[in-house]
Design a protein around this motif. Structure first.
Motif, PDB file in Angstrom:
ATOM      1  N   ALA A 273     -44.390 -20.362  71.161  1.00 26.57           N
ATOM      2  CA  ALA A 273     -43.716 -20.178  72.453  1.00 26.57           C
ATOM      3  C   ALA A 273     -44.398 -19.063  73.257  1.00 26.57           C
ATOM      4  O   ALA A 273     -44.803 -18.040  72.709  1.00 26.57           O
ATOM      5  CB  ALA A 273     -42.248 -19.857  72.247  1.00 26.57           C
ATOM      6  N   THR A 274     -44.503 -19.270  74.541  1.00 24.33           N
ATOM      7  CA  THR A 274     -45.104 -18.293  75.444  1.00 24.33           C
ATOM      8  C   THR A 274     -44.175 -17.103  75.631  1.00 24.33           C
ATOM      9  O   THR A 274     -42.967 -17.272  75.815  1.00 24.33           O
ATOM     10  CB  THR A 274     -45.380 -18.950  76.817  1.00 24.33           C
ATOM     11  OG1 THR A 274     -46.264 -20.054  76.617  1.00 24.33           O
ATOM     12  CG2 THR A 274     -46.007 -17.964  77.788  1.00 24.33           C
ATOM     13  N   ILE A 275     -44.758 -15.913  75.579  1.00 26.26           N
ATOM     14  CA  ILE A 275     -43.966 -14.694  75.812  1.00 26.26           C
ATOM     15  C   ILE A 275     -44.520 -13.933  76.997  1.00 26.26           C
ATOM     16  O   ILE A 275     -45.698 -14.065  77.343  1.00 26.26           O
ATOM     17  CB  ILE A 275     -43.920 -13.786  74.562  1.00 26.26           C
ATOM     18  CG1 ILE A 275     -45.334 -13.438  74.070  1.00 26.26           C
ATOM     19  CG2 ILE A 275     -43.094 -14.433  73.462  1.00 26.26           C
ATOM     20  CD1 ILE A 275     -45.366 -12.455  72.915  1.00 26.26           C
ATOM     21  N   ARG A 276     -43.625 -13.147  77.608  1.00 34.96           N
ATOM     22  CA  ARG A 276     -43.985 -12.339  78.784  1.00 34.96           C
ATOM     23  C   ARG A 276     -43.386 -10.942  78.660  1.00 34.96           C
ATOM     24  O   ARG A 276     -42.424 -10.745  77.917  1.00 34.96           O
ATOM     25  CB  ARG A 276     -43.426 -12.976  80.055  1.00 34.96           C
ATOM     26  CG  ARG A 276     -43.985 -14.319  80.410  1.00 34.96           C
ATOM     27  CD  ARG A 276     -43.214 -14.902  81.605  1.00 34.96           C
ATOM     28  NE  ARG A 276     -43.478 -16.303  81.828  1.00 34.96           N
ATOM     29  CZ  ARG A 276     -43.062 -17.313  81.074  1.00 34.96           C
ATOM     30  NH1 ARG A 276     -42.356 -17.082  80.021  1.00 34.96           N
ATOM     31  NH2 ARG A 276     -43.360 -18.553  81.383  1.00 34.96           N
ATOM     32  N   ASP A 277     -43.910 -10.057  79.437  1.00 33.61           N
ATOM     33  CA  ASP A 277     -43.366  -8.713  79.520  1.00 33.61           C
ATOM     34  C   ASP A 277     -41.871  -8.805  79.843  1.00 33.61           C
ATOM     35  O   ASP A 277     -41.460  -9.578  80.707  1.00 33.61           O
ATOM     36  CB  ASP A 277     -44.101  -7.934  80.619  1.00 33.61           C
ATOM     37  CG  ASP A 277     -43.783  -6.461  80.587  1.00 33.61           C
ATOM     38  OD1 ASP A 277     -43.573  -5.914  79.492  1.00 33.61           O
ATOM     39  OD2 ASP A 277     -43.741  -5.857  81.672  1.00 33.61           O
ATOM     40  N   GLY A 278     -41.056  -8.052  79.114  1.00 30.19           N
ATOM     41  CA  GLY A 278     -39.615  -8.045  79.329  1.00 30.19           C
ATOM     42  C   GLY A 278     -38.842  -8.975  78.423  1.00 30.19           C
ATOM     43  O   GLY A 278     -37.611  -8.942  78.388  1.00 30.19           O
ATOM     44  N   ASP A 279     -39.544  -9.824  77.653  1.00 29.87           N
ATOM     45  CA  ASP A 279     -38.866 -10.747  76.739  1.00 29.87           C
ATOM     46  C   ASP A 279     -38.297 -10.005  75.530  1.00 29.87           C
ATOM     47  O   ASP A 279     -38.712  -8.887  75.205  1.00 29.87           O
ATOM     48  CB  ASP A 279     -39.833 -11.820  76.229  1.00 29.87           C
ATOM     49  CG  ASP A 279     -40.071 -12.939  77.228  1.00 29.87           C
ATOM     50  OD1 ASP A 279     -39.283 -13.068  78.193  1.00 29.87           O
ATOM     51  OD2 ASP A 279     -41.051 -13.689  77.047  1.00 29.87           O
ATOM     52  N   GLU A 280     -37.371 -10.681  74.852  1.00 29.90           N
ATOM     53  CA  GLU A 280     -36.817 -10.209  73.594  1.00 29.90           C
ATOM     54  C   GLU A 280     -37.130 -11.262  72.533  1.00 29.90           C
ATOM     55  O   GLU A 280     -36.843 -12.444  72.732  1.00 29.90           O
ATOM     56  CB  GLU A 280     -35.309 -10.033  73.705  1.00 29.90           C
ATOM     57  CG  GLU A 280     -34.650  -9.613  72.400  1.00 29.90           C
ATOM     58  CD  GLU A 280     -33.143  -9.578  72.522  1.00 29.90           C
ATOM     59  OE1 GLU A 280     -32.609  -8.528  72.902  1.00 29.90           O
ATOM     60  OE2 GLU A 280     -32.510 -10.632  72.257  1.00 29.90           O
ATOM     61  N   VAL A 281     -37.734 -10.821  71.440  1.00 31.33           N
ATOM     62  CA  VAL A 281     -38.078 -11.713  70.337  1.00 31.33           C
ATOM     63  C   VAL A 281     -37.369 -11.200  69.086  1.00 31.33           C
ATOM     64  O   VAL A 281     -37.423 -10.011  68.784  1.00 31.33           O
ATOM     65  CB  VAL A 281     -39.604 -11.748  70.106  1.00 31.33           C
ATOM     66  CG1 VAL A 281     -39.956 -12.575  68.881  1.00 31.33           C
ATOM     67  CG2 VAL A 281     -40.324 -12.282  71.345  1.00 31.33           C
ATOM     68  N   ALA A 282     -36.700 -12.102  68.390  1.00 32.15           N
ATOM     69  CA  ALA A 282     -36.011 -11.735  67.154  1.00 32.15           C
ATOM     70  C   ALA A 282     -36.596 -12.530  65.995  1.00 32.15           C
ATOM     71  O   ALA A 282     -36.781 -13.748  66.091  1.00 32.15           O
ATOM     72  CB  ALA A 282     -34.522 -12.016  67.288  1.00 32.15           C
ATOM     73  N   PHE A 283     -36.892 -11.831  64.915  1.00 27.80           N
ATOM     74  CA  PHE A 283     -37.378 -12.466  63.689  1.00 27.80           C
ATOM     75  C   PHE A 283     -36.291 -12.365  62.631  1.00 27.80           C
ATOM     76  O   PHE A 283     -35.657 -11.321  62.484  1.00 27.80           O
ATOM     77  CB  PHE A 283     -38.630 -11.746  63.164  1.00 27.80           C
ATOM     78  CG  PHE A 283     -39.848 -11.940  64.004  1.00 27.80           C
ATOM     79  CD1 PHE A 283     -40.551 -13.144  63.980  1.00 27.80           C
ATOM     80  CD2 PHE A 283     -40.326 -10.914  64.812  1.00 27.80           C
ATOM     81  CE1 PHE A 283     -41.690 -13.318  64.743  1.00 27.80           C
ATOM     82  CE2 PHE A 283     -41.463 -11.082  65.576  1.00 27.80           C
ATOM     83  CZ  PHE A 283     -42.147 -12.293  65.553  1.00 27.80           C
ATOM     84  N   PHE A 284     -36.104 -13.448  61.891  1.00 30.50           N
ATOM     85  CA  PHE A 284     -35.147 -13.423  60.792  1.00 30.50           C
ATOM     86  C   PHE A 284     -35.588 -14.385  59.699  1.00 30.50           C
ATOM     87  O   PHE A 284     -36.270 -15.369  59.972  1.00 30.50           O
ATOM     88  CB  PHE A 284     -33.718 -13.701  61.273  1.00 30.50           C
ATOM     89  CG  PHE A 284     -33.576 -14.886  62.161  1.00 30.50           C
ATOM     90  CD1 PHE A 284     -33.166 -16.108  61.674  1.00 30.50           C
ATOM     91  CD2 PHE A 284     -33.847 -14.794  63.538  1.00 30.50           C
ATOM     92  CE1 PHE A 284     -33.023 -17.200  62.504  1.00 30.50           C
ATOM     93  CE2 PHE A 284     -33.703 -15.883  64.369  1.00 30.50           C
ATOM     94  CZ  PHE A 284     -33.288 -17.099  63.845  1.00 30.50           C
ATOM     95  N   PRO A 285     -35.213 -14.074  58.450  1.00 33.97           N
ATOM     96  CA  PRO A 285     -35.626 -14.942  57.352  1.00 33.97           C
ATOM     97  C   PRO A 285     -34.926 -16.293  57.454  1.00 33.97           C
ATOM     98  O   PRO A 285     -33.917 -16.426  58.145  1.00 33.97           O
ATOM     99  CB  PRO A 285     -35.184 -14.176  56.104  1.00 33.97           C
ATOM    100  CG  PRO A 285     -34.128 -13.252  56.571  1.00 33.97           C
ATOM    101  CD  PRO A 285     -34.404 -12.957  58.008  1.00 33.97           C
ATOM    102  N   PRO A 286     -35.473 -17.305  56.764  1.00 39.41           N
ATOM    103  CA  PRO A 286     -34.836 -18.614  56.802  1.00 39.41           C
ATOM    104  C   PRO A 286     -33.401 -18.546  56.286  1.00 39.41           C
ATOM    105  O   PRO A 286     -33.104 -17.778  55.371  1.00 39.41           O
ATOM    106  CB  PRO A 286     -35.701 -19.477  55.895  1.00 39.41           C
ATOM    107  CG  PRO A 286     -36.661 -18.581  55.238  1.00 39.41           C
ATOM    108  CD  PRO A 286     -36.625 -17.258  55.913  1.00 39.41           C
ATOM    109  N   VAL A 287     -32.552 -19.328  56.881  1.00 41.42           N
ATOM    110  CA  VAL A 287     -31.156 -19.362  56.486  1.00 41.42           C
ATOM    111  C   VAL A 287     -31.031 -20.255  55.259  1.00 41.42           C
ATOM    112  O   VAL A 287     -31.597 -21.350  55.221  1.00 41.42           O
ATOM    113  CB  VAL A 287     -30.277 -19.910  57.633  1.00 41.42           C
ATOM    114  CG1 VAL A 287     -28.834 -20.034  57.194  1.00 41.42           C
ATOM    115  CG2 VAL A 287     -30.410 -19.034  58.860  1.00 41.42           C
ATOM    116  N   THR A 288     -30.327 -19.758  54.256  1.00 43.16           N
ATOM    117  CA  THR A 288     -30.075 -20.569  53.068  1.00 43.16           C
ATOM    118  C   THR A 288     -28.591 -20.785  52.938  1.00 43.16           C
ATOM    119  O   THR A 288     -27.787 -19.991  53.423  1.00 43.16           O
ATOM    120  CB  THR A 288     -30.619 -19.874  51.798  1.00 43.16           C
ATOM    121  OG1 THR A 288     -29.986 -18.605  51.662  1.00 43.16           O
ATOM    122  CG2 THR A 288     -32.128 -19.697  51.874  1.00 43.16           C
ATOM    123  N   GLY A 289     -28.241 -21.834  52.326  1.00 47.68           N
ATOM    124  CA  GLY A 289     -26.818 -22.133  52.160  1.00 47.68           C
ATOM    125  C   GLY A 289     -26.556 -22.698  50.791  1.00 47.68           C
ATOM    126  O   GLY A 289     -27.450 -22.957  50.014  1.00 47.68           O
TER     127      GLY A 289
END
Length: 82
Positions: free
Chosen positions: A65-81
């Motif tokens: 995905a394209t990102i720009r100045d001012g964006d917010e990016v969140a990283f998280f581990p894969p969800v398990t259930g």
């Protein structure tokens, strides 16, 4: 600047919940992830998982995905259930 958030085990591994990264030269999330991984072995380990999930401006996204100045990016581990 791009605000980067870390959740769950990533937050614990990196010992921080957020960082700000200069957006200069970054065009997509993969480049952002690579720049963060340059900070050392702990960062490489935490962000190197191919199953890592990402959100761009609070919407699930892909690493290209394209990102720009001012964006917010969140990283998280894969969800398990279970």
């Amino acid at each position: 600047m791009i605000k980067v958030l870390f959740f769950a085990s990533l937050r614990e591994q990196l010992e921080r919940e957020a960082v700000e990264v200069d957006a200069t030269g970054l065009t997509d999330i993969t480049q952002l992830r690579n720049r963060l991984a340059e900070q050392g072995a702990v960062w490489q380990s935490a962000l190197g998982n191919d199953q890592l999930q990402v959100a761009l401006n609070q919407q699930l996204s892909s690493m290209d995905a394209t990102i720009r100045d001012g964006d917010e990016v969140a990283f998280f581990p894969p969800v398990t259930g279970g």
